[in-house]
Design a protein around this motif. Structure first.
Motif, PDB file in Angstrom:
ATOM      1  N   LEU A   1      23.230 -26.768  -1.151  1.00 29.99           N
ATOM      2  CA  LEU A   1      21.912 -26.207  -0.923  1.00 29.99           C
ATOM      3  C   LEU A   1      20.943 -26.650  -2.010  1.00 29.99           C
ATOM      4  O   LEU A   1      21.362 -26.968  -3.129  1.00 29.99           O
ATOM      5  CB  LEU A   1      21.991 -24.674  -0.962  1.00 29.99           C
TER       6      LEU A   1
ATOM      7  N   HIS B   1      18.019 -21.904  -4.010  1.00 26.12           N
ATOM      8  CA  HIS B   1      18.910 -20.925  -3.393  1.00 26.12           C
ATOM      9  C   HIS B   1      19.867 -20.412  -4.461  1.00 26.12           C
ATOM     10  O   HIS B   1      20.776 -21.122  -4.893  1.00 26.12           O
ATOM     11  CB  HIS B   1      19.700 -21.551  -2.233  1.00 26.12           C
TER      12      HIS B   1
ATOM     13  N   ASP C   1      20.434 -26.239   5.981  1.00 25.03           N
ATOM     14  CA  ASP C   1      20.321 -26.173   4.519  1.00 25.03           C
ATOM     15  C   ASP C   1      19.856 -27.502   3.945  1.00 25.03           C
ATOM     16  O   ASP C   1      18.995 -27.554   3.064  1.00 25.03           O
ATOM     17  CB  ASP C   1      21.674 -25.818   3.885  1.00 25.03           C
TER      18      ASP C   1
END
Length: 240
Positions: free
Chosen positions: A110, A114, A195
């Motif tokens: 990611l 995040h 993602d």
């Protein structure tokens, strides 16, 4: 001698020279591959581990400065944990007012904004950590059955997990002037296609996602195809 350098950053527990050493042949003579080995890994195994992702990035910065001083264009490749290091390295490059990378090639994680929310694997007992590692598709099975390998690599993996699990993103988002190419595997249990598309906010030029089949460590199986994509992208970016 090549005028373009590809700096390669490993994943958690990885040895950069082992993972990326074979990429030179696949990329050809026009791109020089330089694996960036974190402290405590591989040939730097006798050095103490870095305390943070940011410290690892700053440790790599002199390699970037040297390439620039030699008049070379450069790009970054990073997988999984390495993408956090690559991002912080770009921040350090910009803060040092150095020439930015022509492109970033990223896979297996990611974007850094995040925040990690999983279990603190770095705090597990040795046995529990080994059991957790066994569940990651594509992880080297020999590591778990040879006591000497477990003794050697478990501290490295624990330290790397500590770096990623304690990393805190500091806004705002830094975007590079160049392009980002993301590589994604359809059976990666740690990241999905949506993602990977979020990385588009971290660049100002082209953003491309390349999809492959396999597990989290798909780059080991598909490195020749990945190198072809890298070579094609850099050919357009720097006319190699």
């Amino acid at each position: 001698m090549s005028d373009t350098v590809l700096f390669c950053i490993p994943y958690a527990g990885g040895i950069a020279e082992v993972t990326y050493g074979k990429w030179q042949k696949a990329l050809g003579e026009n791109i020089q591959v330089i694996p960036l080995e974190p402290a405590g890994h591989g040939r730097r195994m006798r050095e103490p581990f870095a305390s943070t992702i940011e410290a690892t990035a700053l440790d790599f910065l002199p390699h970037i400065k040297q390439a620039i001083s030699e008049g070379k264009k450069y790009a970054l490749y990073a997988h999984s944990m390495g993408t956090l290091i690559a991002y912080e390295l770009v921040k350090a490059i910009i803060q040092a007012r150095l020439m930015e990378p022509e492109a970033m090639f990223l896979s297996g994680r990611l974007p850094p904004n995040h925040q990690y929310s999983g279990p603190d694997l770095h705090e597990l007992s040795d046995n529990d950590l080994v059991e957790s590692l066994k569940k990651v598709e594509g992880s080297p099975k020999d590591l778990f059955v040879v006591p000497a390998l477990v003794e050697t690599f478990l501290p490295i993996i624990r330290s790397d997990y500590r770096l990623t699990e304690t990393y805190t993103f500091k806004p705002p988002v830094i975007s590079i002037c160049g392009s980002i190419h993301c590589f994604y595997s359809d059976n990666d249990s740690l990241v999905n296609l949506q993602d990977m598309y979020e990385w588009r906010h971290f660049c100002r030029k082209d953003f491309v996602v390349h999809q492959y089949s396999g597990h989290h460590f798909f780059i080991n199986d598909h490195y020749v195809d990945i190198c072809n994509e890298i070579r094609n992208a850099l050919s357009e970016a720097v006319c190699i």
